[in-house]
Write a protein that holds these residues in place. Sequence first.
Motif, PDB file in Angstrom:
ATOM      1  N   MET A 144       0.848  -1.201   0.000  1.00 24.65           N
ATOM      2  CA  MET A 144       0.000   0.000   0.000  1.00 24.65           C
ATOM      3  C   MET A 144       0.881   1.249   0.000  1.00 24.65           C
ATOM      4  SD  MET A 144      -3.029   1.098   2.664  1.00 24.65           S
ATOM      5  CE  MET A 144      -3.979  -0.374   2.305  1.00 24.65           C
ATOM      6  N   GLN A 145       0.580   2.217  -0.856  1.00 25.26           N
ATOM      7  CA  GLN A 145       1.373   3.426  -0.975  1.00 25.26           C
ATOM      8  C   GLN A 145       1.166   4.334   0.236  1.00 25.26           C
ATOM      9  OE1 GLN A 145       0.287   5.239  -4.689  1.00 25.26           O
ATOM     10  NE2 GLN A 145       1.458   3.776  -5.914  1.00 25.26           N
ATOM     11  N   LEU A 146       2.206   5.170   0.509  1.00 23.40           N
ATOM     12  CA  LEU A 146       2.132   6.081   1.638  1.00 23.40           C
ATOM     13  C   LEU A 146       0.977   7.060   1.485  1.00 23.40           C
ATOM     14  CD1 LEU A 146       3.301   7.137   4.276  1.00 23.40           C
ATOM     15  CD2 LEU A 146       4.851   8.582   2.935  1.00 23.40           C
ATOM     16  N   SER A 147       0.707   7.498   0.253  1.00 23.72           N
ATOM     17  CA  SER A 147      -0.378   8.453   0.022  1.00 23.72           C
ATOM     18  C   SER A 147      -1.729   7.869   0.426  1.00 23.72           C
ATOM     19  CB  SER A 147      -0.405   8.873  -1.450  1.00 23.72           C
ATOM     20  OG  SER A 147      -0.587   7.738  -2.286  1.00 23.72           O
ATOM     21  N   THR A 148      -1.880   6.548   0.330  1.00 24.42           N
ATOM     22  CA  THR A 148      -3.121   5.880   0.727  1.00 24.42           C
ATOM     23  C   THR A 148      -3.144   5.585   2.218  1.00 24.42           C
ATOM     24  OG1 THR A 148      -3.252   4.847  -1.461  1.00 24.42           O
ATOM     25  CG2 THR A 148      -4.599   3.894   0.294  1.00 24.42           C
ATOM     26  N   LEU A 149      -2.003   5.186   2.757  1.00 26.83           N
ATOM     27  CA  LEU A 149      -1.922   4.771   4.147  1.00 26.83           C
ATOM     28  C   LEU A 149      -1.838   5.952   5.110  1.00 26.83           C
ATOM     29  CD1 LEU A 149      -1.715   2.227   5.914  1.00 26.83           C
ATOM     30  CD2 LEU A 149       0.771   2.380   5.695  1.00 26.83           C
ATOM     31  N   ALA A 150      -1.246   7.077   4.664  1.00 28.95           N
ATOM     32  CA  ALA A 150      -0.998   8.213   5.557  1.00 28.95           C
ATOM     33  C   ALA A 150      -2.262   8.755   6.223  1.00 28.95           C
ATOM     34  CB  ALA A 150      -0.275   9.317   4.795  1.00 28.95           C
ATOM     35  N   PRO A 151      -3.368   8.978   5.506  1.00 29.78           N
ATOM     36  CA  PRO A 151      -4.570   9.494   6.189  1.00 29.78           C
ATOM     37  C   PRO A 151      -5.086   8.571   7.282  1.00 29.78           C
ATOM     38  CG  PRO A 151      -4.780   9.743   3.811  1.00 29.78           C
ATOM     39  CD  PRO A 151      -3.589   8.871   4.050  1.00 29.78           C
ATOM     40  N   ILE A 152      -5.065   7.248   7.036  1.00 29.58           N
ATOM     41  CA  ILE A 152      -5.547   6.291   8.029  1.00 29.58           C
ATOM     42  C   ILE A 152      -4.661   6.316   9.265  1.00 29.58           C
ATOM     43  CG2 ILE A 152      -6.074   3.859   8.461  1.00 29.58           C
ATOM     44  CD1 ILE A 152      -6.419   3.536   5.415  1.00 29.58           C
ATOM     45  N   LEU A 153      -3.352   6.274   9.046  1.00 33.07           N
ATOM     46  CA  LEU A 153      -2.414   6.311  10.164  1.00 33.07           C
ATOM     47  C   LEU A 153      -2.545   7.605  10.947  1.00 33.07           C
ATOM     48  CD1 LEU A 153       0.894   4.790   8.708  1.00 33.07           C
ATOM     49  CD2 LEU A 153      -0.568   3.837  10.500  1.00 33.07           C
ATOM     50  N   PHE A 154      -2.704   8.721  10.230  1.00 39.08           N
ATOM     51  CA  PHE A 154      -2.799  10.012  10.910  1.00 39.08           C
ATOM     52  C   PHE A 154      -3.995  10.057  11.851  1.00 39.08           C
ATOM     53  CE2 PHE A 154      -4.733  14.246  11.039  1.00 39.08           C
ATOM     54  CZ  PHE A 154      -3.735  14.919  11.732  1.00 39.08           C
ATOM     55  N   VAL A 155      -5.152   9.621  11.374  1.00 39.86           N
ATOM     56  CA  VAL A 155      -6.361   9.641  12.209  1.00 39.86           C
ATOM     57  C   VAL A 155      -6.175   8.758  13.440  1.00 39.86           C
ATOM     58  CG1 VAL A 155      -8.795   8.982  12.310  1.00 39.86           C
ATOM     59  CG2 VAL A 155      -7.926  10.232  10.334  1.00 39.86           C
TER      60      VAL A 155
ATOM     61  N   ILE B 294       2.660  14.225  13.564  1.00 41.22           N
ATOM     62  CA  ILE B 294       2.949  15.546  12.999  1.00 41.22           C
ATOM     63  C   ILE B 294       3.684  15.423  11.666  1.00 41.22           C
ATOM     64  CG2 ILE B 294       4.342  17.622  13.322  1.00 41.22           C
ATOM     65  CD1 ILE B 294       1.675  17.702  14.736  1.00 41.22           C
ATOM     66  N   LEU B 295       4.628  14.488  11.561  1.00 46.18           N
ATOM     67  CA  LEU B 295       5.299  14.289  10.277  1.00 46.18           C
ATOM     68  C   LEU B 295       4.298  13.848   9.208  1.00 46.18           C
ATOM     69  CD1 LEU B 295       8.656  12.585  11.344  1.00 46.18           C
ATOM     70  CD2 LEU B 295       8.303  14.940  10.578  1.00 46.18           C
ATOM     71  N   LEU B 296       3.334  13.019   9.600  1.00 44.95           N
ATOM     72  CA  LEU B 296       2.283  12.632   8.656  1.00 44.95           C
ATOM     73  C   LEU B 296       1.426  13.829   8.263  1.00 44.95           C
ATOM     74  CD1 LEU B 296       1.076   9.196  10.092  1.00 44.95           C
ATOM     75  CD2 LEU B 296       2.143   9.581   7.862  1.00 44.95           C
ATOM     76  N   LEU B 297       1.120  14.704   9.239  1.00 39.46           N
ATOM     77  CA  LEU B 297       0.306  15.888   8.946  1.00 39.46           C
ATOM     78  C   LEU B 297       1.032  16.803   7.971  1.00 39.46           C
ATOM     79  CD1 LEU B 297      -2.165  17.670   9.461  1.00 39.46           C
ATOM     80  CD2 LEU B 297      -0.973  18.623  11.449  1.00 39.46           C
ATOM     81  N   MET B 298       2.340  17.030   8.175  1.00 40.08           N
ATOM     82  CA  MET B 298       3.103  17.862   7.254  1.00 40.08           C
ATOM     83  C   MET B 298       3.103  17.252   5.845  1.00 40.08           C
ATOM     84  SD  MET B 298       4.018  20.389   9.178  1.00 40.08           S
ATOM     85  CE  MET B 298       2.497  20.108  10.112  1.00 40.08           C
ATOM     86  N   TYR B 299       3.225  15.930   5.770  1.00 45.71           N
ATOM     87  CA  TYR B 299       3.175  15.246   4.479  1.00 45.71           C
ATOM     88  C   TYR B 299       1.815  15.444   3.803  1.00 45.71           C
ATOM     89  CZ  TYR B 299       2.929  11.367   1.135  1.00 45.71           C
ATOM     90  OH  TYR B 299       2.744  10.608   0.002  1.00 45.71           O
ATOM     91  N   LEU B 300       0.737  15.305   4.580  1.00 41.67           N
ATOM     92  CA  LEU B 300      -0.610  15.444   4.019  1.00 41.67           C
ATOM     93  C   LEU B 300      -0.872  16.872   3.548  1.00 41.67           C
ATOM     94  CD1 LEU B 300      -2.522  13.296   6.657  1.00 41.67           C
ATOM     95  CD2 LEU B 300      -2.265  12.749   4.232  1.00 41.67           C
ATOM     96  N   ILE B 301      -0.421  17.862   4.325  1.00 41.52           N
ATOM     97  CA  ILE B 301      -0.622  19.259   3.926  1.00 41.52           C
ATOM     98  C   ILE B 301       0.116  19.544   2.623  1.00 41.52           C
ATOM     99  CG2 ILE B 301      -0.063  21.646   4.548  1.00 41.52           C
ATOM    100  CD1 ILE B 301      -0.649  20.954   7.437  1.00 41.52           C
ATOM    101  N   ARG B 302       1.299  18.948   2.472  1.00 43.58           N
ATOM    102  CA  ARG B 302       2.090  19.188   1.266  1.00 43.58           C
ATOM    103  C   ARG B 302       1.415  18.611   0.034  1.00 43.58           C
ATOM    104  NH1 ARG B 302       8.372  17.620   1.160  1.00 43.58           N
ATOM    105  NH2 ARG B 302       8.370  19.414   2.563  1.00 43.58           N
ATOM    106  N   HIS B 303       0.764  17.458   0.159  1.00 45.18           N
ATOM    107  CA  HIS B 303       0.278  16.720  -1.009  1.00 45.18           C
ATOM    108  C   HIS B 303      -1.240  16.794  -1.206  1.00 45.18           C
ATOM    109  CE1 HIS B 303       4.168  14.906  -1.968  1.00 45.18           C
ATOM    110  NE2 HIS B 303       4.349  14.761  -0.667  1.00 45.18           N
TER     111      HIS B 303
END
Length: 289
Positions: free
Chosen positions: A1-12, A230-239
């Motif tokens: 699974m790509q980070l772009s797909t997994l990041a929102p789930i992990l962040f929540v 927070i690192l996930l949040l910064m990634y999500l805001i960027r993309h």
Amino acid sequence: MQLSTLAPILFVLLWSTGFVGAKLGLPYAEPFTFLWVRMVIVVGLLTGLAALLRSPWPRGWVLNLHIGISGLLLHTGYLGGVFFAISRGLPAGLSALIVGLQPILTAILAQFLLRERVSRVQWVGLLLGFAGVGLVVGEKALSARLLSIEPPAFVAIVLALLCTTLGTLYQKRFAVQMPLVGGTVVQYIAASVGLFVMSLLFRETMQIQWTQPFVFALVWLVLVLSVGAILLLMYLIRHNSASTVASLFYLVPPATALEAYFLFGERLGGWALLGMGLAAVGVALVVRR
């Protein structure tokens, strides 16, 4: 699974544990002192991580200034407001409901400040998500009037809502291209200074009871929230767009309610379960391609 797909789930999942950490740690330390110690430790950890990864650092005083301001809003303003409100008697559920207004507020402001277009389907999703949040924490909100809540708690939680909204927009507008690890260190340095000043302004004693629950809460908030989430949040805001990122916060109160059910035995009624479903549908409408 790509980070772009997994990041929102992990962040929540990670972000939702913040209220649990606050509930465990606040009885043993004052709010701004608690957060200041947390930030100082995180600065040390992330500085070491940046050196290990040879991460680039933000260049130029203008970019560093923008990063510092976003750090003050996202960490000193938001976290400080939430922790202060809870320490003054505001239930975590009611805090989550008020802060749950963020996606709506972000979507409205993003249209004017970032020129982001929010479609009709996305507006429906935002409204469904807010309705879902209201159902999840509604019982706690109604019961809050039976509790002894100091008026400053409501002021603090509204300020927290404004700070997290403006912080997300400011990050997207002025600091979206910051180096992920190095830029986050700058944010935390600014936040630690701000929290130390707040502890002085509120005349906190800065005394901490180093009990086992407090140490566990501190370690969890440092590693899981301040580093991982927070690192996930910064990634999500960027993309992603600001409205898309903000919509994820609709899932935080339902996730927190589930955690409270398993950890503290707090009951989940039918309305809460319905609210979780509405919040999930709302977020799906907002983030769909």
